[in-house]
Design a protein around this motif. Structure first.
Motif, PDB file in Angstrom:
ATOM      1  N   SER A  23      32.192 -33.339 -56.575  1.00 37.58           N
ATOM      2  CA  SER A  23      31.287 -32.346 -55.989  1.00 37.58           C
ATOM      3  C   SER A  23      30.214 -33.004 -55.131  1.00 37.58           C
ATOM      4  O   SER A  23      29.815 -32.471 -54.096  1.00 37.58           O
ATOM      5  N   LEU A  24      29.769 -34.200 -55.545  1.00 42.13           N
ATOM      6  CA  LEU A  24      28.758 -34.912 -54.745  1.00 42.13           C
ATOM      7  C   LEU A  24      29.309 -35.255 -53.357  1.00 42.13           C
ATOM      8  O   LEU A  24      28.646 -35.046 -52.341  1.00 42.13           O
ATOM      9  N   ARG A  25      30.540 -35.765 -53.341  1.00 44.57           N
ATOM     10  CA  ARG A  25      31.133 -36.127 -52.045  1.00 44.57           C
ATOM     11  C   ARG A  25      31.295 -34.888 -51.161  1.00 44.57           C
ATOM     12  O   ARG A  25      31.066 -34.932 -49.946  1.00 44.57           O
ATOM     13  N   ALA A  26      31.687 -33.763 -51.798  1.00 44.24           N
ATOM     14  CA  ALA A  26      31.902 -32.534 -51.032  1.00 44.24           C
ATOM     15  C   ALA A  26      30.580 -31.993 -50.478  1.00 44.24           C
ATOM     16  O   ALA A  26      30.503 -31.561 -49.324  1.00 44.24           O
ATOM     17  N   VAL A  27      29.535 -32.053 -51.298  1.00 48.31           N
ATOM     18  CA  VAL A  27      28.230 -31.553 -50.864  1.00 48.31           C
ATOM     19  C   VAL A  27      27.671 -32.431 -49.738  1.00 48.31           C
ATOM     20  O   VAL A  27      27.122 -31.941 -48.751  1.00 48.31           O
ATOM     21  N   ALA A  28      27.842 -33.744 -49.891  1.00 49.46           N
ATOM     22  CA  ALA A  28      27.369 -34.664 -48.849  1.00 49.46           C
ATOM     23  C   ALA A  28      28.049 -34.326 -47.524  1.00 49.46           C
ATOM     24  O   ALA A  28      27.398 -34.249 -46.474  1.00 49.46           O
ATOM     25  N   LYS A  29      29.332 -34.079 -47.603  1.00 48.33           N
ATOM     26  CA  LYS A  29      30.083 -33.755 -46.391  1.00 48.33           C
ATOM     27  C   LYS A  29      29.545 -32.463 -45.746  1.00 48.33           C
ATOM     28  O   LYS A  29      29.341 -32.401 -44.539  1.00 48.33           O
ATOM     29  N   ALA A  30      29.283 -31.487 -46.610  1.00 51.27           N
ATOM     30  CA  ALA A  30      28.781 -30.204 -46.099  1.00 51.27           C
ATOM     31  C   ALA A  30      27.418 -30.365 -45.430  1.00 51.27           C
ATOM     32  O   ALA A  30      27.058 -29.581 -44.546  1.00 51.27           O
ATOM     33  N   LEU A  31      26.671 -31.385 -45.848  1.00 53.25           N
ATOM     34  CA  LEU A  31      25.339 -31.594 -45.266  1.00 53.25           C
ATOM     35  C   LEU A  31      25.351 -32.706 -44.218  1.00 53.25           C
ATOM     36  O   LEU A  31      24.299 -33.188 -43.797  1.00 53.25           O
ATOM     37  N   ASP A  32      26.543 -33.129 -43.827  1.00 57.39           N
ATOM     38  CA  ASP A  32      26.695 -34.155 -42.810  1.00 57.39           C
ATOM     39  C   ASP A  32      26.040 -35.477 -43.239  1.00 57.39           C
ATOM     40  O   ASP A  32      25.401 -36.167 -42.448  1.00 57.39           O
ATOM     41  N   VAL A  33      26.194 -35.798 -44.527  1.00 55.68           N
ATOM     42  CA  VAL A  33      25.683 -37.055 -45.063  1.00 55.68           C
ATOM     43  C   VAL A  33      26.889 -37.941 -45.375  1.00 55.68           C
ATOM     44  O   VAL A  33      27.809 -37.517 -46.065  1.00 55.68           O
ATOM     45  N   GLU A  34      26.882 -39.152 -44.855  1.00 59.06           N
ATOM     46  CA  GLU A  34      28.016 -40.039 -45.095  1.00 59.06           C
ATOM     47  C   GLU A  34      27.754 -40.910 -46.322  1.00 59.06           C
ATOM     48  O   GLU A  34      26.730 -41.574 -46.428  1.00 59.06           O
ATOM     49  N   LEU A  35      28.691 -40.889 -47.285  1.00 65.57           N
ATOM     50  CA  LEU A  35      28.612 -41.759 -48.462  1.00 65.57           C
ATOM     51  C   LEU A  35      29.797 -42.713 -48.415  1.00 65.57           C
ATOM     52  O   LEU A  35      30.925 -42.322 -48.680  1.00 65.57           O
ATOM     53  N   ALA A  36      29.561 -43.952 -48.043  1.00 64.24           N
ATOM     54  CA  ALA A  36      30.658 -44.920 -47.946  1.00 64.24           C
ATOM     55  C   ALA A  36      30.679 -45.768 -49.212  1.00 64.24           C
ATOM     56  O   ALA A  36      29.738 -46.529 -49.484  1.00 64.24           O
ATOM     57  N   GLU A  37      31.732 -45.611 -50.016  1.00 66.21           N
ATOM     58  CA  GLU A  37      31.773 -46.292 -51.314  1.00 66.21           C
ATOM     59  C   GLU A  37      31.723 -47.811 -51.148  1.00 66.21           C
ATOM     60  O   GLU A  37      32.446 -48.384 -50.339  1.00 66.21           O
ATOM     61  N   LEU A  38      30.877 -48.448 -51.942  1.00 63.21           N
ATOM     62  CA  LEU A  38      30.765 -49.908 -51.923  1.00 63.21           C
ATOM     63  C   LEU A  38      32.076 -50.502 -52.431  1.00 63.21           C
ATOM     64  O   LEU A  38      32.512 -50.205 -53.548  1.00 63.21           O
ATOM     65  N   GLU A  39      32.681 -51.330 -51.619  1.00 60.23           N
ATOM     66  CA  GLU A  39      33.973 -51.885 -51.995  1.00 60.23           C
ATOM     67  C   GLU A  39      33.825 -52.900 -53.129  1.00 60.23           C
ATOM     68  O   GLU A  39      32.926 -53.742 -53.095  1.00 60.23           O
ATOM     69  N   ASP A  40      34.702 -52.803 -54.110  1.00 59.60           N
ATOM     70  CA  ASP A  40      34.769 -53.792 -55.186  1.00 59.60           C
ATOM     71  C   ASP A  40      33.486 -53.916 -56.009  1.00 59.60           C
ATOM     72  O   ASP A  40      33.160 -54.989 -56.521  1.00 59.60           O
ATOM     73  N   TRP A  41      32.753 -52.814 -56.126  1.00 59.19           N
ATOM     74  CA  TRP A  41      31.529 -52.829 -56.938  1.00 59.19           C
ATOM     75  C   TRP A  41      31.871 -53.104 -58.400  1.00 59.19           C
ATOM     76  O   TRP A  41      32.970 -52.771 -58.847  1.00 59.19           O
ATOM     77  N   ASN A  42      30.919 -53.686 -59.135  1.00 56.75           N
ATOM     78  CA  ASN A  42      31.128 -53.894 -60.566  1.00 56.75           C
ATOM     79  C   ASN A  42      30.108 -53.114 -61.374  1.00 56.75           C
ATOM     80  O   ASN A  42      29.110 -52.637 -60.829  1.00 56.75           O
ATOM     81  N   CYS A  43      30.377 -53.005 -62.673  1.00 58.09           N
ATOM     82  CA  CYS A  43      29.485 -52.282 -63.581  1.00 58.09           C
ATOM     83  C   CYS A  43      28.074 -52.868 -63.511  1.00 58.09           C
ATOM     84  O   CYS A  43      27.886 -54.074 -63.440  1.00 58.09           O
ATOM     85  N   CYS A  44      27.078 -51.975 -63.548  1.00 57.28           N
ATOM     86  CA  CYS A  44      25.679 -52.410 -63.460  1.00 57.28           C
ATOM     87  C   CYS A  44      25.229 -53.092 -64.754  1.00 57.28           C
ATOM     88  O   CYS A  44      24.246 -53.806 -64.768  1.00 57.28           O
ATOM     89  N   GLY A  45      25.958 -52.824 -65.844  1.00 57.96           N
ATOM     90  CA  GLY A  45      25.571 -53.392 -67.140  1.00 57.96           C
ATOM     91  C   GLY A  45      24.971 -52.379 -68.087  1.00 57.96           C
ATOM     92  O   GLY A  45      25.023 -52.533 -69.293  1.00 57.96           O
ATOM     93  N   ALA A  46      24.365 -51.346 -67.523  1.00 55.56           N
ATOM     94  CA  ALA A  46      23.776 -50.262 -68.312  1.00 55.56           C
ATOM     95  C   ALA A  46      22.863 -50.797 -69.422  1.00 55.56           C
ATOM     96  O   ALA A  46      22.402 -51.927 -69.378  1.00 55.56           O
ATOM     97  N   THR A  47      22.593 -49.964 -70.389  1.00 56.53           N
ATOM     98  CA  THR A  47      21.681 -50.355 -71.469  1.00 56.53           C
ATOM     99  C   THR A  47      22.348 -51.351 -72.407  1.00 56.53           C
ATOM    100  O   THR A  47      21.713 -52.264 -72.922  1.00 56.53           O
ATOM    101  N   ALA A  48      23.647 -51.169 -72.605  1.00 55.48           N
ATOM    102  CA  ALA A  48      24.346 -51.960 -73.610  1.00 55.48           C
ATOM    103  C   ALA A  48      24.389 -53.444 -73.252  1.00 55.48           C
ATOM    104  O   ALA A  48      24.107 -54.308 -74.086  1.00 55.48           O
ATOM    105  N   TYR A  49      24.729 -53.737 -72.006  1.00 56.49           N
ATOM    106  CA  TYR A  49      24.856 -55.132 -71.603  1.00 56.49           C
ATOM    107  C   TYR A  49      23.520 -55.855 -71.749  1.00 56.49           C
ATOM    108  O   TYR A  49      23.434 -56.973 -72.236  1.00 56.49           O
ATOM    109  N   MET A  50      22.462 -55.163 -71.351  1.00 59.69           N
ATOM    110  CA  MET A  50      21.132 -55.779 -71.406  1.00 59.69           C
ATOM    111  C   MET A  50      20.668 -56.041 -72.840  1.00 59.69           C
ATOM    112  O   MET A  50      19.812 -56.879 -73.077  1.00 59.69           O
ATOM    113  N   SER A  51      21.258 -55.323 -73.784  1.00 62.04           N
ATOM    114  CA  SER A  51      20.899 -55.553 -75.176  1.00 62.04           C
ATOM    115  C   SER A  51      21.466 -56.867 -75.687  1.00 62.04           C
ATOM    116  O   SER A  51      21.010 -57.392 -76.698  1.00 62.04           O
ATOM    117  N   VAL A  52      22.495 -57.364 -75.022  1.00 61.24           N
ATOM    118  CA  VAL A  52      23.124 -58.591 -75.474  1.00 61.24           C
ATOM    119  C   VAL A  52      22.714 -59.770 -74.593  1.00 61.24           C
ATOM    120  O   VAL A  52      22.403 -60.848 -75.082  1.00 61.24           O
TER     121      VAL A  52
END
Lengths: 295, 190
Positions: A23-52
């Motif tokens: 839905s985010l991609r569709a809404v962006a398109k409807a508002l003429d906003v370009e979202l170009a997915e970052l190629e080969d992105w990795n997990c940010c680590g979230a809360t769990a990774y930072m705990s370790v």
């Protein structure tokens, strides 16, 4: 040419939150906003990774910033946790010279380099602050008239020090909803924590927190809750039935991503919104309000 | 044999941890505990934890469930009048309690989750909700919890929101992840 961003989806959107992504991609398109997915992105680590591992978490998170930098655009992510971690990594990289040195050393080992020019933003931010509420309002074809919605921000969108809105009583999502014609309800728990991953490790604690949030929204007269974080979304919707049983409540409202509601108001094709893919189908509610969705 | 319950170096130790710099500024005002949504389930509220750190009650702090009951919502962090990065300190205490095997058995699910999550990310570059849940709920000790949550899991599957596939980075991306984590390992960083 419209606005353009580097899109960092995060791990949840490929799975439990896939309708947030679609839905985010569709809404962006409807508002003429370009979202170009970052190629080969990795997990940010979230809360769990930072705990370790802390330094490791900053370094893997910084890989995404380094990959995004040559593209010269802001990073936009739909997940509160990804937003917090990427934003925090970026902020600490700028503030802490020792950390900066270590992160750069680790990135260099992978042939990467970060200069510090990327800005990290939550997906709500460019809609409200770059596209603008007036421009969105002008494009509304199916106003969400009469729909009482509780805007649930969760905790990490406005904390720590994101500068996006008040950490205690944020309003931008309420304003966005109002620009779509909806009636955001005034309620106290809009930025209260849902417990996030405590639902796995301390179910008893998280369920009490979630019960408080759901009850508070219902008491304020909400017919639906809208969220902007995959964790908040899944916690609120998967626990509702059990909370009804254990606490004697009678809660029965859909939990929607804000992009799904935006999509309805902007007349985005329903097949791209997944209104029937929540634990509670949102279409009957919308039909009751004459907002066009088929039940 | 004499074993001191109080460790005078503990305050210095915590203040040298990332985010711990300003801990000596704590005025025991209680804003953190008053703001914390999970304080009611903690052995010691955040304010008490800081008092215990100053007293040098190292074992009491590291074996407490407090850091593991922190949901990382940063409410205390933004409200602390002394600008102590409380959430960062909670993270640091978690890591210390893991490293020294001090954490109480009741905190095991949180520790296991963090470690399984870290393992998945290190191996594939991304987390997979299905594989994380399979690893966490698939353990014999989690059987009751798994059964309780099975209906939600099945509903997610039916709604097409629980794919079994494990997302992966490209070979080059995985190599970069390994080079980065190896480099951090060499720096001796936690």
């Amino acid at each position: 040419m419209g606005l353009a961003y580097t899109y960092y989806p995060g791990c949840s959107v490929g799975a439990t939150s896939r309708w947030y992504d679609i839905s985010l991609r569709a809404v962006a398109k409807a508002l003429d906003v370009e979202l170009a997915e970052l190629e080969d992105w990795n997990c940010c680590g979230a809360t769990a990774y930072m705990s370790v591992r802390e330094l490791m978490s900053f370094c893997i998170s910084a890989r995404n910033l380094a990959l995004a930098e040559p593209l010269g655009r802001d990073i936009v992510t739909p997940c509160n946790a990804c937003f917090t971690v990427l934003h925090k990594t970026n902020r600490y990289w700028h503030e802490d010279e020792t950390l900066r040195g270590k992160v750069n050393e680790a990135l260099a080992a992978a042939g990467l380099h970060y200069k510090g020019t990327v800005k990290v933003r939550h997906a709500l931010d460019p809609f409200v602050n770059d596209v603008g509420l007036d421009a969105i309002s002008e494009k509304v074809t199916k106003p969400l008239a009469g729909l009482k919605v509780a805007a649930y921000y969760g905790c990490q969108l406005v904390r720590p020090e994101t500068g996006l809105d008040s950490p205690d009583y944020p309003v931008i999502l309420d304003q966005l909803l109002a620009s779509l014609g909806a009636e955001p309800v005034d309620w106290a728990m809009k930025a209260r924590c849902c417990g996030a991953s405590l639902i796995v490790s301390r179910e008893d604690v998280a369920r009490d927190l979630i019960a408080d949030i759901l009850k508070c929204a219902a008491d304020a007269g909400a017919e639906a809750i809208t969220t902007l974080c995959p964790m908040c979304h899944i916690n609120l919707e998967t626990q509702m039935a059990r909370i009804n049983k254990d606490y004697g409540f009678d809660l029965n409202f859909p939990v929607l991503f804000f992009t799904q509601l935006m999509g309805v108001a902007l007349g985005v094709d329903e097949t791209e919104l997944g209104l029937d893919k929540g634990f509670i189908d949102a279409r009957p509610l919308l039909t009751r309000h004459g907002i066009g969705a088929r039940a | 044999m004499y074993a001191p319950a109080v460790n005078e170096a503990f305050l210095a130790e915590v203040s040298s941890l990332p985010g711990g710099e300003r801990i000596t500024q704590c005025i025991q005002c209680g804003s953190c505990s008053g703001s914390c949504p999970t304080a009611a389930w903690m052995d010691h509220s955040p304010r008490q934890i800081f008092a215990l750190i100053r007293c040098g009650m190292r074992d009491e702090v590291l074996s407490s469930n407090t850091p593991w009951t922190c949901a990382s919502c940063y409410t205390c962090y933004v409200r602390c009048p002394k600008e102590i990065k409380i959430t960062d300190i909670m993270y640091a205490l978690k890591r210390l309690s893991i490293r020294e095997h001090k954490a109480k058995p009741e905190t095991k699910p949180a520790r296991v989750m963090a470690e399984v999550f870290e393992g998945l990310v290190n191996k594939h570059g991304r987390n997979s909700e299905f594989h994380l849940m399979r690893r966490l709920y698939g353990r014999p000790s989690a059987i009751t919890k798994a059964l309780r949550n099975a209906p939600s899991g099945m509903k997610l599957k039916r709604l097409g929101r629980l794919p079994f596939r494990q997302e992966k980075l490209s070979a080059n991306g995985l190599m970069q992840m390994k080079q980065i984590t190896d480099a951090v390992e060499k720096m001796g960083g936690l």
